[in-house]
Design a protein around this motif. Structure first.
Motif, mmCIF file in Angstrom:
data_model
loop_
_atom_site.group_PDB
_atom_site.id
_atom_site.type_symbol
_atom_site.label_atom_id
_atom_site.label_comp_id
_atom_site.label_asym_id
_atom_site.label_seq_id
_atom_site.Cartn_x
_atom_site.Cartn_y
_atom_site.Cartn_z
ATOM 1 N N HIS A 102 -63.075 48.935 -11.025
ATOM 2 C CA HIS A 102 -63.680 49.070 -9.698
ATOM 3 C C HIS A 102 -65.078 49.673 -9.802
ATOM 4 C CE1 HIS A 102 -59.292 49.101 -8.631
ATOM 5 N NE2 HIS A 102 -59.742 48.246 -7.745
ATOM 6 N N LEU A 115 -67.395 46.962 -11.021
ATOM 7 C CA LEU A 115 -67.719 46.024 -9.941
ATOM 8 C C LEU A 115 -68.753 46.598 -8.986
ATOM 9 C CD1 LEU A 115 -64.157 44.622 -9.123
ATOM 10 C CD2 LEU A 115 -66.116 43.279 -9.911
ATOM 11 N N THR A 153 -72.351 45.849 -9.871
ATOM 12 C CA THR A 153 -72.736 44.441 -9.986
ATOM 13 C C THR A 153 -74.136 44.129 -9.445
ATOM 14 O OG1 THR A 153 -70.420 43.744 -9.904
ATOM 15 C CG2 THR A 153 -72.068 42.082 -9.405
ATOM 16 N N ALA A 206 -66.299 37.836 -8.817
ATOM 17 C CA ALA A 206 -65.160 38.677 -8.426
ATOM 18 C C ALA A 206 -65.532 39.588 -7.269
ATOM 19 C CB ALA A 206 -64.698 39.507 -9.622
ATOM 20 N N ALA A 207 -66.726 40.187 -7.322
ATOM 21 C CA ALA A 207 -67.154 41.090 -6.255
ATOM 22 C C ALA A 207 -67.343 40.342 -4.938
ATOM 23 C CB ALA A 207 -68.457 41.779 -6.663
ATOM 24 N N TYR A 208 -67.859 39.118 -5.019
ATOM 25 C CA TYR A 208 -68.089 38.335 -3.802
ATOM 26 C C TYR A 208 -66.775 37.987 -3.115
ATOM 27 C CZ TYR A 208 -69.733 34.684 -0.656
ATOM 28 O OH TYR A 208 -70.005 33.937 0.470
ATOM 29 N N ALA A 226 -63.875 39.322 -3.554
ATOM 30 C CA ALA A 226 -63.032 40.483 -3.250
ATOM 31 C C ALA A 226 -63.188 40.897 -1.795
ATOM 32 C CB ALA A 226 -63.397 41.648 -4.165
ATOM 33 N N GLU A 227 -64.373 40.640 -1.228
ATOM 34 C CA GLU A 227 -64.643 41.016 0.149
ATOM 35 C C GLU A 227 -64.319 39.904 1.142
ATOM 36 O OE1 GLU A 227 -65.454 44.076 0.836
ATOM 37 O OE2 GLU A 227 -65.513 44.548 -1.308
ATOM 38 N N ARG A 248 -57.299 41.819 -5.311
ATOM 39 C CA ARG A 248 -57.953 40.511 -5.326
ATOM 40 C C ARG A 248 -59.095 40.457 -6.349
ATOM 41 N NH1 ARG A 248 -58.321 36.319 -1.464
ATOM 42 N NH2 ARG A 248 -60.345 35.267 -1.382
ATOM 43 N N ALA A 249 -59.895 41.515 -6.403
ATOM 44 C CA ALA A 249 -61.028 41.537 -7.329
ATOM 45 C C ALA A 249 -60.555 41.428 -8.771
ATOM 46 C CB ALA A 249 -61.842 42.819 -7.129
#
Length: 363
Positions: free
Chosen positions: A65, A68, A71, A121-123, A125-126, A298-299
């Motif tokens: 986390h 991320l 990023t 992944a960061a995109y 995840a939200e 999710r991330a």
């Protein structure tokens, strides 16, 4: 209530599988470079494997986390580094791909692979929608396209192509619609003639022509693939034995310690040896996908799938290349091919996967 993070939760089998593949590659590098001017490559590969193993263990202790969260600035630094290479990077073998650090050269684009995995992944995840929208394609498409173009301009089209499966895996996992696949496929088909005319360099066009017509210029542009096929075929069922290969050890297969290491390995270890290596890769990929299913959020799932997708892409393209199923590219065989940049990227990615596994029970 917080659960203590323990190293035994990291799924050390991932690391052991990777080390097994790396050590097999190390043995083959020794076999093809011993008693030659490339003998130093064997010693360097030992250092890279040790460094990669240490890096994987260190990264596994860092909460993914936290990684991320970094990023945005990691992505910005990556773009600046790629642009800087194009402007003022050292030109080696006609390309500006490497950054010199303390006497060692490091390929920046390998680091960028990991940054793109983090960005995807960061995109997502939200994102909470059930399907991917065209707005998502535009935003994430730009984020991936920018470094892809910069790397292709170095020129390094092979590495640039490895960015695409990361984005594709992210879109599929997030929920892509069939009609979107159709539209994107048609768009890609329309872009191909433009890419051939204006973006591919002469040697890249020659590689594609060679792929379409394998018998074309077997002593020139088709030489490498022709010799690779001879090496693989001559290995038979059991192989000639370590150090007894002629095509790779005597230089008939160029860069048999790097991009074409699978051909040299197949000659010496035969069908049985190649089957063992393919099963090890299969086990590694299955372990990553299993980790994605068990991920805590999710991330984490997108991280695992993104890393698995780029590994799968590289293995398939490299092996397909040496048997003539795909055009020749500069994509190395992960963990086996000689080269520190690719090896460090792979072990760093494994470290992130181990971090995900260690924290899947943490609230």
């Amino acid at each position: 209530m917080h659960k203590t993070v323990r190293i035994r939760d990291a799924d050390l089998l991932l690391l052991l599988l990777a080390l097994a593949i790396a050590l097999i590659g190390l043995a083959e590098i020794y076999s093809t470079t011993a008693n030659s001017v490339l003998a130093a490559q064997f010693r360097r590969q030992i250092y890279w494997i040790l460094l990669g193993t240490f890096l994987a263990l260190v990264v596994s202790r860092v909460d993914y986390h936290f990684v991320l969260e970094q990023t945005p600035w990691l992505y910005g630094l990556s773009i600046l580094a790629l642009a800087g290479l194009l402007v003022a990077g050292p030109k080696i073998a006609g390309a500006r791909r490497w950054l010199a650090i303390g006497g060692l050269t490091f390929q920046v684009s390998e680091v960028v692979k990991l940054v793109i995995i983090l960005a995807v992944a960061a995109y997502f995840a939200e994102k909470r929608g059930q399907y991917v929208t065209w707005k998502d394609f535009a935003k994430l498409g730009f984020l991936v396209a920018l470094p892809t173009v910069l790397v292709a301009l170095e020129p390094d089209l092979g590495t640039a192509l490895t960015f695409l499966p990361i984005a594709a895996a992210g879109f599929f996992l997030a929920g892509i619609r069939p009609r979107q696949i159709v539209v994107l496929s048609l768009l890609g088909a329309l872009i191909l003639p433009v890419g051939w005319q204006y973006f591919l360099r002469p040697y890249q066009r020659e590689r594609l022509i060679t792929y379409i017509h394998p018998s074309h210029d077997t002593q020139g542009s088709s030489y490498q693939v022709t010799q690779s096929k001879i090496a693989i075929g001559s290995g038979g069922f059991w192989g000639k034995g370590l150090g007894n290969g002629t095509q790779g050890r005597l230089g008939f297969v160029p860069v048999s310690h790097a991009d074409f290491i699978f051909a040299a390995f197949a000659e010496e270890q035969g069908f049985v040896g190649t089957l063992v290596v393919l099963l090890l890769y299969f086990a590694l990929l299955l372990r990553l996908l299993d980790g994605a299913q068990r991920a805590g959020d999710r991330a984490a799932a997108f991280l695992m799938v993104g890393f698995a997708s780029v590994l799968f892409f590289q293995v398939v393209i490299n092996i397909g290349m040496v048997i003539g199923f795909f055009p020749t590219t500069g994509i190395p065989l992960p963990l086996m091919s000689q080269g520190g940049s690719s090896l460090v990227f792979t072990f760093a990615g494994l470290g992130l996967a181990m971090s995900v596994n260690m924290r899947r029970f943490v609230n």
